[in-house]
Write a protein that holds these residues in place. Structure first.
Motif, PDB file in Angstrom:
ATOM      1  N   UNK A  77      74.209  17.659  60.088  1.00 43.13           N
ATOM      2  CA  UNK A  77      74.034  17.134  61.442  1.00 43.13           C
ATOM      3  C   UNK A  77      73.113  15.925  61.364  1.00 43.13           C
ATOM      4  N   UNK A  78      73.578  14.807  61.904  1.00 47.22           N
ATOM      5  CA  UNK A  78      72.827  13.558  61.909  1.00 47.22           C
ATOM      6  C   UNK A  78      72.517  13.194  63.354  1.00 47.22           C
ATOM      7  N   UNK A  79      71.262  12.847  63.603  1.00 38.39           N
ATOM      8  CA  UNK A  79      70.867  12.331  64.911  1.00 38.39           C
ATOM      9  C   UNK A  79      70.398  10.898  64.712  1.00 38.39           C
ATOM     10  N   UNK A  80      71.075   9.958  65.385  1.00 37.27           N
ATOM     11  CA  UNK A  80      70.798   8.536  65.205  1.00 37.27           C
ATOM     12  C   UNK A  80      70.247   7.930  66.489  1.00 37.27           C
ATOM     13  N   UNK A  81      69.076   7.264  66.352  1.00 40.57           N
ATOM     14  CA  UNK A  81      68.436   6.613  67.498  1.00 40.57           C
ATOM     15  C   UNK A  81      67.945   5.233  67.092  1.00 40.57           C
ATOM     16  N   UNK A  82      67.900   4.327  68.067  1.00 41.33           N
ATOM     17  CA  UNK A  82      67.366   3.003  67.788  1.00 41.33           C
ATOM     18  C   UNK A  82      65.845   3.030  67.929  1.00 41.33           C
ATOM     19  N   UNK A  83      65.200   1.854  67.803  1.00 36.04           N
ATOM     20  CA  UNK A  83      63.731   1.831  67.819  1.00 36.04           C
ATOM     21  C   UNK A  83      63.144   2.198  69.172  1.00 36.04           C
ATOM     22  N   UNK A  84      63.952   2.147  70.245  1.00 34.93           N
ATOM     23  CA  UNK A  84      63.482   2.539  71.572  1.00 34.93           C
ATOM     24  C   UNK A  84      63.781   4.004  71.892  1.00 34.93           C
ATOM     25  N   UNK A  85      64.429   4.704  70.943  1.00 37.74           N
ATOM     26  CA  UNK A  85      64.763   6.113  71.147  1.00 37.74           C
ATOM     27  C   UNK A  85      66.102   6.338  71.802  1.00 37.74           C
TER      28      UNK A  85
ATOM     29  N   UNK B  65      79.031   5.000  68.227  1.00 42.08           N
ATOM     30  CA  UNK B  65      80.020   4.076  67.697  1.00 42.08           C
ATOM     31  C   UNK B  65      79.809   3.703  66.241  1.00 42.08           C
ATOM     32  N   UNK B  66      79.013   4.478  65.521  1.00 35.78           N
ATOM     33  CA  UNK B  66      78.785   4.200  64.107  1.00 35.78           C
ATOM     34  C   UNK B  66      79.787   4.957  63.244  1.00 35.78           C
ATOM     35  N   UNK B  67      80.045   4.421  62.079  1.00 35.97           N
ATOM     36  CA  UNK B  67      80.785   5.146  61.045  1.00 35.97           C
ATOM     37  C   UNK B  67      79.724   5.564  60.033  1.00 35.97           C
ATOM     38  N   UNK B  68      79.512   6.866  59.893  1.00 31.58           N
ATOM     39  CA  UNK B  68      78.475   7.362  58.982  1.00 31.58           C
ATOM     40  C   UNK B  68      79.140   8.081  57.815  1.00 31.58           C
ATOM     41  N   UNK B  69      78.770   7.651  56.620  1.00 32.22           N
ATOM     42  CA  UNK B  69      79.236   8.281  55.380  1.00 32.22           C
ATOM     43  C   UNK B  69      78.027   8.927  54.720  1.00 32.22           C
ATOM     44  N   UNK B  70      78.243  10.079  54.125  1.00 28.66           N
ATOM     45  CA  UNK B  70      77.141  10.808  53.494  1.00 28.66           C
ATOM     46  C   UNK B  70      77.578  11.344  52.134  1.00 28.66           C
ATOM     47  N   UNK B  71      76.582  11.532  51.296  1.00 28.72           N
ATOM     48  CA  UNK B  71      76.785  12.220  50.019  1.00 28.72           C
ATOM     49  C   UNK B  71      75.691  13.261  49.916  1.00 28.72           C
TER      50      UNK B  71
ATOM     51  N   UNK C  27      76.121  13.080  65.026  1.00 30.99           N
ATOM     52  CA  UNK C  27      77.258  13.009  64.111  1.00 30.99           C
ATOM     53  C   UNK C  27      77.231  14.273  63.261  1.00 30.99           C
ATOM     54  N   UNK C  28      78.426  14.805  62.944  1.00 26.12           N
ATOM     55  CA  UNK C  28      78.457  16.101  62.278  1.00 26.12           C
ATOM     56  C   UNK C  28      79.665  16.203  61.352  1.00 26.12           C
TER      57      UNK C  28
ATOM     58  N   UNK D  68      69.850  16.745  48.149  1.00 22.17           N
ATOM     59  CA  UNK D  68      69.681  15.298  48.316  1.00 22.17           C
ATOM     60  C   UNK D  68      70.744  14.824  49.294  1.00 22.17           C
ATOM     61  N   UNK D  69      70.339  13.959  50.250  1.00 20.41           N
ATOM     62  CA  UNK D  69      71.273  13.430  51.236  1.00 20.41           C
ATOM     63  C   UNK D  69      71.191  11.906  51.211  1.00 20.41           C
ATOM     64  N   UNK D  70      72.313  11.268  50.844  1.00 20.44           N
ATOM     65  CA  UNK D  70      72.425   9.806  50.901  1.00 20.44           C
ATOM     66  C   UNK D  70      73.253   9.469  52.130  1.00 20.44           C
ATOM     67  N   UNK D  71      72.739   8.545  52.942  1.00 14.36           N
ATOM     68  CA  UNK D  71      73.438   8.158  54.162  1.00 14.36           C
ATOM     69  C   UNK D  71      73.713   6.668  54.181  1.00 14.36           C
ATOM     70  N   UNK D  72      74.861   6.303  54.727  1.00 11.81           N
ATOM     71  CA  UNK D  72      75.203   4.912  55.012  1.00 11.81           C
ATOM     72  C   UNK D  72      75.818   4.884  56.399  1.00 11.81           C
ATOM     73  N   UNK D  73      75.258   4.030  57.268  1.00  7.63           N
ATOM     74  CA  UNK D  73      75.782   3.887  58.624  1.00  7.63           C
ATOM     75  C   UNK D  73      76.337   2.476  58.783  1.00  7.63           C
ATOM     76  N   UNK D  74      77.587   2.400  59.240  1.00 10.96           N
ATOM     77  CA  UNK D  74      78.275   1.127  59.420  1.00 10.96           C
ATOM     78  C   UNK D  74      78.518   0.888  60.905  1.00 10.96           C
TER      79      UNK D  74
END
Length: 166
Positions: A89-97, A102-108, A131-132, A144-150
């Motif tokens: 489970x990924x929680x994505x926020x900008x600098x204002x919270x 609309x992101x494409x998130x890839x993980x390893x 994102x889940x 270990x979790x590697x993340x890339x958000x596009x």
């Protein structure tokens, strides 16, 4: 006392010394061979395919890291058990919270010291910056979790971290 028999003294010869030296070094070679064998089968030792190519794009990577730092996105990754399944489970926020949608998130996801249990995943957006994806069954422990958000096919965020699965 004169009839007392004396034990013959054992003499230290060159053959004895040679046998001791060969035995000592034989044990050392066997032990080192054991350690080298298990070191080679337990971790491939490859972080990057080509250090030369990585060096050629080093300045570009520094610029990308600076842009990511200025963007100040906060992306939190957790592994959670749910009905016999493990979810990333990924929680994505900008600098204002605000939620990042609309992101494409890839993980390893894999173990910190081996690549044998690595899982490459694409996450599904659930809304509100969440994102889940499912990983199936995983053992407890550190992962270990590697993340890339596009965003629009442009890499905007990259991180490597660790999390613990209970």
């Amino acid at each position: 006392m004169a009839n007392q028999q004396q034990k013959p003294q054992k003499e230290l010869t060159g053959k004895h010394v040679l046998m001791w030296v060969l035995g000592f070094f034989g044990v050392m070679f066997i032990a080192n061979g054991f350690f080298v064998y298990y070191a080679n089968i337990s971790w491939p030792g490859v972080e990057v395919e080509s250090s030369y190519k990585e060096g050629q794009i080093y300045d570009q990577k520094l610029a990308e890291a600076k842009e990511q730092q200025l963007r100040a996105w906060h992306i939190d990754a957790q592994l959670k058990r749910s009905a016999g399944d493990v979810l990333l489970v990924i929680e994505a926020k900008d600098k204002l919270g605000n939620a990042l949608n609309g992101l494409l998130i890839k993980a390893e996801v894999g173990r910190p010291i081996t690549e044998a249990q690595d899982h490459k995943l694409d996450l599904t957006e659930k809304g509100d910056g969440i994102y889940m994806t499912s990983l199936g069954s995983l053992d407890s422990g550190r992962w270990r979790v590697k993340l890339e958000a596009f965003e629009k096919d442009v890499l905007k965020f990259k991180s490597v971290g660790q999390t613990t699965l209970e």
